[in-house]
Design a protein around this motif. Structure first.
Motif, PDB file in Angstrom:
ATOM      1  N   PHE A  12       0.809  -1.254  -0.013  1.00 51.47           N
ATOM      2  CA  PHE A  12       0.104  -0.065   0.057  1.00 51.47           C
ATOM      3  C   PHE A  12       0.874   1.190  -0.129  1.00 51.47           C
ATOM      4  N   LEU A  13       1.895   1.361   1.052  1.00 54.26           N
ATOM      5  CA  LEU A  13       2.491   2.567   1.042  1.00 54.26           C
ATOM      6  C   LEU A  13       3.173   2.774  -0.212  1.00 54.26           C
ATOM      7  N   LEU A  14       4.057   1.865  -0.844  1.00 51.48           N
ATOM      8  CA  LEU A  14       4.890   1.996  -2.285  1.00 51.48           C
ATOM      9  C   LEU A  14       4.048   2.267  -3.370  1.00 51.48           C
ATOM     10  N   ARG A  15       2.666   1.642  -3.224  1.00 50.20           N
ATOM     11  CA  ARG A  15       2.057   1.683  -4.331  1.00 50.20           C
ATOM     12  C   ARG A  15       1.169   2.894  -4.496  1.00 50.20           C
ATOM     13  N   GLU A  16       0.745   3.353  -3.548  1.00 50.77           N
ATOM     14  CA  GLU A  16      -0.178   4.743  -3.488  1.00 50.77           C
ATOM     15  C   GLU A  16       0.367   6.023  -4.174  1.00 50.77           C
ATOM     16  N   ILE A  17       1.673   6.144  -3.921  1.00 51.79           N
ATOM     17  CA  ILE A  17       2.200   7.373  -4.485  1.00 51.79           C
ATOM     18  C   ILE A  17       3.625   7.374  -4.896  1.00 51.79           C
ATOM     19  N   PRO A  18       4.059   8.239  -5.882  1.00 52.00           N
ATOM     20  CA  PRO A  18       5.515   8.349  -5.960  1.00 52.00           C
ATOM     21  C   PRO A  18       6.149   8.777  -5.063  1.00 52.00           C
ATOM     22  N   ILE A  19       7.467   8.413  -4.962  1.00 58.89           N
ATOM     23  CA  ILE A  19       8.184   8.550  -3.603  1.00 58.89           C
ATOM     24  C   ILE A  19       8.311  10.200  -3.234  1.00 58.89           C
ATOM     25  N   GLY A  20       8.234  11.375  -4.064  1.00 58.90           N
ATOM     26  CA  GLY A  20       8.265  12.552  -3.788  1.00 58.90           C
ATOM     27  C   GLY A  20       6.937  13.205  -3.237  1.00 58.90           C
ATOM     28  N   GLN A  21       5.935  12.532  -3.496  1.00 57.66           N
ATOM     29  CA  GLN A  21       4.736  13.142  -3.133  1.00 57.66           C
ATOM     30  C   GLN A  21       4.257  12.979  -1.823  1.00 57.66           C
ATOM     31  N   ASP A  22       3.119  13.725  -1.382  1.00 56.20           N
ATOM     32  CA  ASP A  22       2.462  13.313  -0.201  1.00 56.20           C
ATOM     33  C   ASP A  22       1.506  12.601  -0.436  1.00 56.20           C
ATOM     34  N   GLY A  23       1.145  11.542   0.450  1.00 60.13           N
ATOM     35  CA  GLY A  23       0.103  10.496   0.223  1.00 60.13           C
ATOM     36  C   GLY A  23      -0.962  10.805   1.646  1.00 60.13           C
ATOM     37  N   ASN A  24      -1.978  10.441   1.052  1.00 55.81           N
ATOM     38  CA  ASN A  24      -3.227  10.471   2.176  1.00 55.81           C
ATOM     39  C   ASN A  24      -3.628   9.092   2.653  1.00 55.81           C
ATOM     40  N   PHE A  25      -3.587   8.978   3.855  1.00 52.16           N
ATOM     41  CA  PHE A  25      -3.816   7.632   4.396  1.00 52.16           C
ATOM     42  C   PHE A  25      -5.554   7.606   4.903  1.00 52.16           C
ATOM     43  N   SER A  26      -6.308   7.156   4.302  1.00 47.01           N
ATOM     44  CA  SER A  26      -7.573   6.802   5.085  1.00 47.01           C
ATOM     45  C   SER A  26      -7.868   5.453   5.198  1.00 47.01           C
ATOM     46  N   HIS A  27      -8.585   5.003   6.025  1.00 47.84           N
ATOM     47  CA  HIS A  27      -8.953   3.409   6.376  1.00 47.84           C
ATOM     48  C   HIS A  27      -9.757   2.994   5.045  1.00 47.84           C
ATOM     49  N   GLN A  28     -10.363   4.018   4.449  1.00 47.69           N
ATOM     50  CA  GLN A  28     -11.298   3.583   3.339  1.00 47.69           C
ATOM     51  C   GLN A  28     -10.498   3.276   2.108  1.00 47.69           C
ATOM     52  N   GLY A  29      -9.677   4.234   2.036  1.00 48.78           N
ATOM     53  CA  GLY A  29      -8.685   4.045   0.923  1.00 48.78           C
ATOM     54  C   GLY A  29      -7.690   2.849   0.778  1.00 48.78           C
ATOM     55  N   PHE A  30      -7.372   2.610   2.096  1.00 49.25           N
ATOM     56  CA  PHE A  30      -6.531   1.308   2.467  1.00 49.25           C
ATOM     57  C   PHE A  30      -7.275   0.110   2.047  1.00 49.25           C
ATOM     58  N   VAL A  31      -8.331   0.222   2.837  1.00 54.78           N
ATOM     59  CA  VAL A  31      -9.223  -1.339   2.465  1.00 54.78           C
ATOM     60  C   VAL A  31      -9.417  -1.491   0.970  1.00 54.78           C
ATOM     61  N   HIS A  32      -9.847  -0.358   0.478  1.00 53.13           N
ATOM     62  CA  HIS A  32     -10.196  -0.502  -0.955  1.00 53.13           C
ATOM     63  C   HIS A  32      -8.905  -1.260  -1.839  1.00 53.13           C
ATOM     64  N   ASP A  88      15.172   3.335 -11.423  1.00 52.61           N
ATOM     65  CA  ASP A  88      15.032   4.628 -11.238  1.00 52.61           C
ATOM     66  C   ASP A  88      14.419   5.196  -9.977  1.00 52.61           C
ATOM     67  N   TYR A  89      14.272   4.020  -9.180  1.00 54.21           N
ATOM     68  CA  TYR A  89      13.373   4.201  -7.758  1.00 54.21           C
ATOM     69  C   TYR A  89      12.159   4.591  -7.833  1.00 54.21           C
ATOM     70  N   ALA A  90      11.530   4.208  -9.214  1.00 55.02           N
ATOM     71  CA  ALA A  90      10.163   4.651  -9.316  1.00 55.02           C
ATOM     72  C   ALA A  90       9.334   3.383  -9.113  1.00 55.02           C
ATOM     73  N   LEU A  91       9.220   3.168  -7.625  1.00 54.84           N
ATOM     74  CA  LEU A  91       8.426   1.845  -7.105  1.00 54.84           C
ATOM     75  C   LEU A  91       7.104   1.885  -7.236  1.00 54.84           C
ATOM     76  N   ASN A  92       6.385   2.969  -7.360  1.00 57.39           N
ATOM     77  CA  ASN A  92       5.047   3.013  -7.471  1.00 57.39           C
ATOM     78  C   ASN A  92       4.754   2.740  -8.991  1.00 57.39           C
ATOM     79  N   ARG A  93       5.464   3.330  -9.706  1.00 52.88           N
ATOM     80  CA  ARG A  93       5.336   2.947 -11.309  1.00 52.88           C
ATOM     81  C   ARG A  93       5.638   1.476 -11.623  1.00 52.88           C
ATOM     82  N   ALA A  94       6.647   0.633 -11.005  1.00 52.04           N
ATOM     83  CA  ALA A  94       6.968  -0.354 -11.151  1.00 52.04           C
ATOM     84  C   ALA A  94       5.838  -1.405 -10.879  1.00 52.04           C
TER      85      ALA A  94
END
Ligand SMILES: [Zn+2]
Length: 651
Positions: A329-349, A408-414
């Protein structure tokens, strides 16, 4: 990185300050580093992955004193918590440095001495705003009040202007050298926006840096002048060189220095992108390849902080869904440089749709068919259609893209690319309908081929997932009858058709069971306690426990106005209230339904504790608690005798 063309990879996390307990932000940085390290090991590189703790300084001295501990005792306790969390998250660090270790202290003193002899460190006097009650200088960023003095942000008292003897690092002398370096290494700081920030800061001019204190005892003494201790930042940054052998293992040091990537949070960018390279230049070290600054995890759009009480406990999530789901979840949701929003709904989905559905279902369905139709042993496959080759080609393309993205450390894109491929496999099965082929005796070869293609795909995709989800990749390989572990295959050796049909396939249970929002968030005693509306009266037997005014002040009491109210279905006691706090609207769950109907409360104003840690009850989030008296089991809310602007502070 190109000029090194090397077989080694050195990645670091910041060393974490021990006046804090590990939270989701620490976990995030460390998981990123772990995925990078695991990928580089797959490539066959010799990897050094460093993490650890920052244990010196005023703040630690202070929080240890508050807990009645020595600074060392406090550090020892907190370190155990970090190490325990890293173990549960499968963090494969090579070394955990503690800045109180002897070799580190000696290394820092040695570098200090070198710079002193060279003239890059000199003795002068430091003038700054000083808090007498806490015995420390305020950060220079704090603005002057209109009356011409500064206020201590920790205790709210007036600070005084004070001068003390201090050693300085000649940062001003490195301004041009830094700018030249940024120019020739435009990817030194990533993402690019952060590089621009750094350059414009340096262009405004650099002042020399005070790097010692006489008011702090808990630190590394200045060599030859022990009434000074080395400022915690100068001390801490050098962990990146002492940990890999500077001054105690030159061969090991030469193998790994300079670092490939320092992962940091954006709050410590200036230290890593300006001060650190200047210190390194002064001491004659090569400079690291990349300082990668990641964003924050926000909780429901608000920054997590101890003072807001909305810090997410990684253990809670870990215990519910396991390490790999959290890592994913943490690596998929956002590219490394950006802020991410954790909500329980988003996580569960995310977990249900990507892991339970796309990945988990695919594995379970395919393996079940292999077991049901072929008893887990596919025959050697013969025929091959264009549609099969198409899937194979798609895998090869995915593989190459994913490698590039990991590099290239683009884990979310991978991860995104891996999921495109998983969807293609799901489509391949839907198009070929193996469950229909199974009913036709003459289609036996075709059925074997289709399942073989799907199994090769699953094996390959889980290999690509390994850096992010190591446990899952191993589990899937194991179910496929693979005797090797993914970590033993180099990236260059991975071939789609390496899956052997003679492997005995096991029946898979659900790899990622679906999670339910209510079940996921709503069943801890702690959460339920926090939504209790009534503040218990002191009974006669109970001793009055005094709190200090400082402790009381930590409570943020506010006037809230109810703008919508409804019952929480299936409960007798609970109302769901939307409240206006002046600057924001929130939702709270209050146990007052036996005393008040939703209509009773509409447009009413009462007092809530606004900075209480949010809790979830019956799957609904409650962002605050109202005050009420409890009389014979009924909650009675104190109302005001006139209208007050919502958000007004109550003291
Ligand atoms: Zn103060």
């Amino acid at each position: 990185m190109e000029e090194k063309a090397k077989q080694t990879f050195y990645v670091t996390t910041p060393i974490y300050y021990v006046n804090d307990v590990p939270h989701i932000g620490h976990a995030y940085t460390t998981i990123i580093a772990d995925a990078m390290a695991r990928y580089q090991r797959l490539k066959g590189n010799k990897v050094f992955f460093l993490t650890g703790t920052d244990e010196h300084g005023q703040k630690i001295e202070k929080s240890a004193a508050e807990k009645g501990l020595s600074p060392q005792e406090l550090a020892d306790r907190v370190v155990v918590r970090f190490k325990d969390l890293w173990q549960k998250l499968n963090i494969s660090y090579d070394y955990f440095i503690r800045t109180t270790e002897k070799f580190h202290e000696q290394g820092v003193q040695k570098i200090f001495k070198i710079l002193l002899d060279k003239g890059d460190i000199y003795k002068g006097s430091y003038q700054g705003w000083y808090c007498i009650s806490e015995e420390n200088f305020l950060s220079e960023d704090i603005p002057l009040e209109a009356e011409g003095y500064k206020i201590c942000p920790d205790c709210g008292r007036k600070a005084v202007l004070l001068e003390e003897e201090s050693y300085f690092f000649r940062l001003s002398a490195y301004q041009q050298a830094l700018l030249d370096f940024y120019q020739s290494h435009p990817r030194f700081v990533r993402p690019p926006g952060r590089m621009n920030e750094v350059i414009s800061f340096v262009r405004q001019g650099l002042k020399d840096l005070s790097i010692t204190r006489t008011s702090v005892k808990w630190g590394i003494p200045v060599p030859g002048d022990p009434k000074h201790t080395i400022y915690v930042w100068f001390d801490a940054l050098h962990n990146y060189v002492t940990a890999i052998g500077y001054d105690w293992n030159p061969e090991h040091f030469a193998t790994f220095w300079p670092a490939d990537v320092h992962l940091i949070g954006k709050d410590i960018l200036r230290f890593h992108a300006i001060f650190w390279p200047a210190f390194l230049m002064a001491a004659g070290f090569e400079l690291p390849a990349t300082v990668f600054s990641h964003g924050w995890w926000l909780k429901d759009e608000a920054k997590m902080s101890k003072s807001k009480g909305n810090v997410l406990d990684p253990y809670f999530i870990l215990n519910k869904v396991g390490a790999d789901a959290l890592r994913y979840f943490l690596l998929r949701e956002i590219p490394i440089g950006q802020d991410g929003n954790f909500s329980h709904q988003g996580f569960v989905h995310r977990i249900n749709s990507d892991l339970a559905n796309d990945l988990g279902n695919l594995v379970q369905r395919t393996l079940t068919m292999a077991v049901n139709y072929f008893d887990g042993l596919l025959p050697a496959v013969t025929e091959e259609y264009e549609i099969d080759l198409e899937l194979t080609r798609q895998f090869d393309e995915t593989k190459n893209k994913v490698y590039d993205l990991y590099n290239d450390y683009a884990l979310n894109r991978a991860l995104e690319e891996i999921w495109f491929f998983l969807n293609a496999v799901n489509k391949y099965l839907a198009d070929n309908e193996p469950w229909k082929l199974a009913g036709q005796a003459e289609k036996r070869d075709r059925l074997a081929r289709v399942l073989y293609q799907a199994l090769c795909s699953i094996r390959g995709a889980s290999y690509l997932l390994y850096p992010v989800m190591p446990e899952t990749a191993e589990k899937i390989w194991n179910l496929l009858g693979e005797e090797r572990k993914p970590s033993t295959i180099m990236t260059s050796q991975l071939n789609f058709y390496d899956f052997q049909p003679v492997n005995k396939i096991s029946r898979a249970k659900a790899i990622f069971p679906r999670i339910d929002l209510a079940e996921f968030t709503g069943d801890t005693n702690k959460s339920i306690e926090q939504t209790q509306p009534a503040i218990k009266m002191e009974t006669k037997e109970s001793k009055m426990e005094y709190i200090t005014y400082e402790e009381f002040k930590k409570m943020d009491l506010r006037v809230a106005k109810v703008i919508a109210a409804e019952r929480v279905e299936g409960t007798k006691k609970l109302l769901k209230l939307q409240i206006d706090l002046g600057t924001e609207q929130r939702q709270i769950i209050a146990g007052v339904a036996e005393t008040y109907s939703p209509e009773d409360l509409l447009n009413k104003e009462f007092i809530i504790i606004a900075n209480l840690q949010p809790a979830v009850i019956r799957g609904i989030e409650s962002q605050g608690m109202l005050l009420a008296a409890e009389v014979d089991g009924l909650a009675i809310i104190p109302f005001f005798d006139r209208d007050i602007p919502p958000g007004t502070k109550v003291k």
